[in-house]
Write a protein that holds these residues in place. Structure first.
Motif, PDB file in Angstrom:
ATOM      1  N   THR A   1      -0.170  23.323  -8.693  1.00  0.00           N
ATOM      2  CA  THR A   1      -1.891  23.023  -9.702  1.00  0.00           C
ATOM      3  C   THR A   1      -2.307  24.549  -9.562  1.00  0.00           C
ATOM      4  O   THR A   1      -3.107  24.539 -10.555  1.00  0.00           O
ATOM      5  N   CYS A   2      -2.567  24.403  -7.889  1.00  0.00           N
ATOM      6  CA  CYS A   2      -4.451  25.131  -7.583  1.00  0.00           C
ATOM      7  C   CYS A   2      -3.893  26.773  -8.533  1.00  0.00           C
ATOM      8  O   CYS A   2      -4.488  27.574  -8.750  1.00  0.00           O
ATOM      9  N   MET A   3      -2.119  27.065  -7.801  1.00  0.00           N
ATOM     10  CA  MET A   3      -2.055  28.451  -8.360  1.00  0.00           C
ATOM     11  C   MET A   3      -2.473  28.579  -9.276  1.00  0.00           C
ATOM     12  O   MET A   3      -2.181  29.529 -10.192  1.00  0.00           O
TER      13      MET A   3
ATOM     14  N   CYS B   1       5.021   9.826  -7.118  1.00  0.00           N
ATOM     15  CA  CYS B   1       5.723   9.923  -8.530  1.00  0.00           C
ATOM     16  C   CYS B   1       4.529  10.225  -9.034  1.00  0.00           C
ATOM     17  O   CYS B   1       5.229  11.229 -10.488  1.00  0.00           O
ATOM     18  N   LEU B   2       4.042   9.800  -9.528  1.00  0.00           N
ATOM     19  CA  LEU B   2       3.013  10.578 -10.668  1.00  0.00           C
ATOM     20  C   LEU B   2       2.406  11.531 -10.922  1.00  0.00           C
ATOM     21  O   LEU B   2       1.547  11.808 -11.744  1.00  0.00           O
TER      22      LEU B   2
ATOM     23  N   VAL C   1       3.599  12.599   1.379  1.00  0.00           N
ATOM     24  CA  VAL C   1       2.631  13.370   1.669  1.00  0.00           C
ATOM     25  C   VAL C   1       2.693  14.722   0.753  1.00  0.00           C
ATOM     26  O   VAL C   1       2.431  15.362   0.343  1.00  0.00           O
ATOM     27  N   ALA C   2       3.884  14.987   1.480  1.00  0.00           N
ATOM     28  CA  ALA C   2       4.526  16.529   1.285  1.00  0.00           C
ATOM     29  C   ALA C   2       4.428  16.859  -0.736  1.00  0.00           C
ATOM     30  O   ALA C   2       4.610  17.523  -0.964  1.00  0.00           O
ATOM     31  N   PHE C   3       5.380  15.859  -1.475  1.00  0.00           N
ATOM     32  CA  PHE C   3       5.130  15.850  -2.374  1.00  0.00           C
ATOM     33  C   PHE C   3       3.774  16.066  -3.208  1.00  0.00           C
ATOM     34  O   PHE C   3       3.666  16.978  -4.126  1.00  0.00           O
ATOM     35  N   ILE C   4       3.416  15.445  -2.411  1.00  0.00           N
ATOM     36  CA  ILE C   4       2.018  15.135  -3.571  1.00  0.00           C
ATOM     37  C   ILE C   4       1.196  16.749  -3.163  1.00  0.00           C
ATOM     38  O   ILE C   4       0.723  17.404  -3.815  1.00  0.00           O
ATOM     39  N   VAL C   5       0.844  17.112  -2.082  1.00  0.00           N
ATOM     40  CA  VAL C   5       0.921  18.048  -1.135  1.00  0.00           C
ATOM     41  C   VAL C   5       1.228  19.315  -2.149  1.00  0.00           C
ATOM     42  O   VAL C   5       0.613  20.780  -2.113  1.00  0.00           O
ATOM     43  N   THR C   6       2.532  19.774  -2.336  1.00  0.00           N
ATOM     44  CA  THR C   6       3.254  21.043  -2.879  1.00  0.00           C
ATOM     45  C   THR C   6       2.806  20.686  -4.590  1.00  0.00           C
ATOM     46  O   THR C   6       2.642  21.720  -5.336  1.00  0.00           O
TER      47      THR C   6
ATOM     48  N   LEU D   1       0.681  -1.161   0.311  1.00  0.00           N
ATOM     49  CA  LEU D   1       0.214   0.271   0.117  1.00  0.00           C
ATOM     50  C   LEU D   1       0.848   0.846   0.447  1.00  0.00           C
ATOM     51  O   LEU D   1       0.785   2.213  -0.679  1.00  0.00           O
ATOM     52  N   ILE D   2       2.281   1.336   0.728  1.00  0.00           N
ATOM     53  CA  ILE D   2       2.769   2.121   0.518  1.00  0.00           C
ATOM     54  C   ILE D   2       3.635   2.495  -0.829  1.00  0.00           C
ATOM     55  O   ILE D   2       3.549   3.787  -0.412  1.00  0.00           O
ATOM     56  N   THR D   3       3.561   1.781  -0.901  1.00  0.00           N
ATOM     57  CA  THR D   3       4.484   1.406  -2.533  1.00  0.00           C
ATOM     58  C   THR D   3       3.887   2.261  -3.510  1.00  0.00           C
ATOM     59  O   THR D   3       4.193   2.961  -4.705  1.00  0.00           O
ATOM     60  N   SER D   4       2.572   1.365  -3.564  1.00  0.00           N
ATOM     61  CA  SER D   4       1.599   2.204  -4.261  1.00  0.00           C
ATOM     62  C   SER D   4       1.017   3.821  -4.423  1.00  0.00           C
ATOM     63  O   SER D   4       1.106   4.468  -5.193  1.00  0.00           O
ATOM     64  N   PHE D   5       1.110   3.829  -3.102  1.00  0.00           N
ATOM     65  CA  PHE D   5       1.451   5.784  -2.305  1.00  0.00           C
ATOM     66  C   PHE D   5       2.413   6.518  -2.823  1.00  0.00           C
ATOM     67  O   PHE D   5       1.538   7.329  -3.540  1.00  0.00           O
TER      68      PHE D   5
END
Length: 253
Positions: free
Chosen positions: A243-245, A158-159, A233-238, A149-153
């Motif tokens: 993207t939103c900005m 990554c993508l 998590v940090a990478f996705i949030v960034t 699960l963590i690898t999939s996350f």
């Protein structure tokens, strides 16, 4: 937001490309299992590949995930710009951030599915011939589940730049090229360079591209799990914040 997610899930279920990719991934899993079995049986090699070996080998198959994820992003996001679905959602009062988040959540779900299919099917097929190679206990099952699960996350993280590229360029060619040539070949080059230069290795370890490498073994420690989760998590949030900005300031026609 809830209705948007339901809508995105419905579109995903009806997507012919997604269903085709799923079918191809299943076929790939079976073919790889057969080829591995044949190489052991008739290739003259003495080493027997067990289910757990096949599981980790295919779980670490980032190329397959990168190609499939990039292809899905080209139609799942870019396609909605072409058919004016996103433009209509904005015109109906949906916020741009909610559109990004709903699409991202469902897109990450597709990455989860793709990254899980191959190791599960491949290891199951090989296990019928050579066994799984692991003593099943509650602890080992929980650890293997956590690794998966963590690898999939981490792969979703990554993508996640595919989401940024999709909303930024809105061109399938750019997203596909970015996913394959940048997110796979570029990272592969950096990983090769990291074997020579420790500084590059240190930097990569604080990204999902390097943090998940320590998980491809049953000897992975709790610290490896936590680091991969925090980094992802940090990478996705960034990426989603960027993207939103960008999307808020862009003109949608």
């Amino acid at each position: 937001m809830y209705n948007l997610i339901r809508c995105e899930l419905f579109k995903l279920r009806k997507s012919r490309l997604f269903l085709l990719i799923l079918a191809l991934v299943v076929v790939y899993s079976v073919v790889m299992s057969i080829l591995t079995y044949s190489s052991v049986q008739y290739g003259g090699g003495s080493e027997v590949v067990q289910g757990i070996d096949m599981y980790f080998e295919q779980l670490s198959n980032y190329l397959l995930v990168a190609v499939a994820g990039s292809l899905i992003a080209t139609t799942y996001v870019c396609g909605d710009f072409d058919n004016k679905t996103i433009q209509d959602s904005i015109a109906c009062g949906r916020s741009r951030s909610s559109i990004i988040f709903s699409k991202s959540l469902v897109y990450f779900l597709t990455i989860f599915i793709i990254s899980l299919i191959v190791p599960i099917i491949s290891s199951a097929v090989i296990s019928t011939a050579y066994g799984f190679g692991m003593q099943f206990s509650m602890a080992s099952i929980l650890k293997l589940t956590a690794i998966t699960l963590i690898t999939s996350f981490a792969y979703s993280a990554c993508l996640s730049p595919c989401i940024l590229l999709s909303f930024l360029s809105r061109k399938p060619v750019v997203v596909l090229a970015g996913g394959i040539f940048v997110l796979y070949l570029g990272i592969s080059f950096l990983k090769d360079a990291a074997r020579i230069e420790p500084a590059i290795s240190s930097v990569l370890s604080f990204t999902p591209y390097g943090a998940c490498d320590a998980l491809f073994t049953l000897d992975a420690a709790t610290g490896d799990f936590l680091k991969s989760i925090i980094v992802s998590v940090a990478f996705i949030v960034t990426i989603l914040a960027a993207t939103c900005m960008i999307f808020r300031k862009s003109e949608v026609k």
